[in-house]
Motif scaffolding. Structure first.
Motif: not given
Length: 230
Positions: A106-108, A114-117, A142-146, A151-152
């Motif tokens: 998800a970071e990539s 995009s990841q709050r933690r 966050d993983i879902w959105k990324a 990015r829904s």
């Protein structure tokens, strides 16, 4: 953009914090199979509780047969504490392994912002008192959105999953506290099977939703990685 720049861009998209982006298909399937086995065990354990309760009820009413009592006892003997713990731990570890890899990917896909933690919370949030009531939900969100196209947001799906998980866990702890008593009355047994049934219902709902979540995120991440390399 020349070919060398494209290669560097592709390599950057394939790495997050120095770790390679990996497809989640295999991990997702393994985690899903073990989650299903955990749910099956949970349901069968509740069936066992009901069989024991009904056998006791029939015994007190003088209508129980020796075969009924023996069958209930034999069936419940399969569901020992260590077996239940082993099934839960193995299923949980498989899910956390998948979640850790999905978090790195998800970071990539969405960038570090995009990841709050921090990454450590991906595992630590589940075992940290109080924080485990909401941080794991935010991590999966966050993983879902990324990962999702465009990015829904997941809408209410993840909220329902998390609510079912938390409520099921609370009811399950009440059940465990009750059955660990030194002696159980008939009323205790009745309350125990009701608690077990409610807990299992919430667990199954949470399990079905997390299976869907694992499938969707794994599919999105694998697809988006393939698109980068076209």
């Amino acid at each position: 953009m020349d070919h060398s720049q494209q290669d560097r861009t592709s390599a950057g998209a394939d790495r997050a914090g120095g770790q390679q982006f990996r497809a989640l298909s295999g991990l997702g399937v393994a985690a899903s199979v073990l989650i299903v086995l955990t749910l099956v065990y949970d349901v069968l354990l509740t069936v066992s509780d009901w069989r024991v309760y009904l056998a006791v009820e029939h015994f007190l009413a003088g209508t129980a047969t020796e075969e009924e009592i023996q069958a209930a006892d034999d069936f419940s003997g399969f569901f020992t504490t260590w077996k239940g713990l082993a099934v839960f731990v193995v299923g949980g570890l498989a899910f956390l392994t998948w979640l850790w890899r999905a978090r790195i990917n998800a970071e990539s896909l969405g960038g570090p912002g995009s990841q709050r933690r921090a990454r450590g919370w991906t595992v630590g949030a589940w075992i940290t008192p109080v924080a485990n009531l909401w941080i794991p939900y935010r991590i999966v969100t966050d993983i879902w959105k990324a990962s999702a196209p465009g990015r829904s947001a997941p809408g209410p799906l993840l909220a329902v999953w998390w609510g079912a998980w938390v409520v099921g866990g609370m009811v399950g702890r009440s059940y465990t506290y009750l059955v660990m008593k030194d002696s159980l009355t008939e009323d205790d047994l009745r309350r125990a099977v009701y608690l077990a049934t409610v807990s299992t219902a919430f667990d199954v709902l949470a399990g079905v939703l997390v299976l869907y979540t694992v499938s969707r995120i794994s599919g999105w991440q694998t697809q988006r990685r393939a698109e980068v390399h076209r």
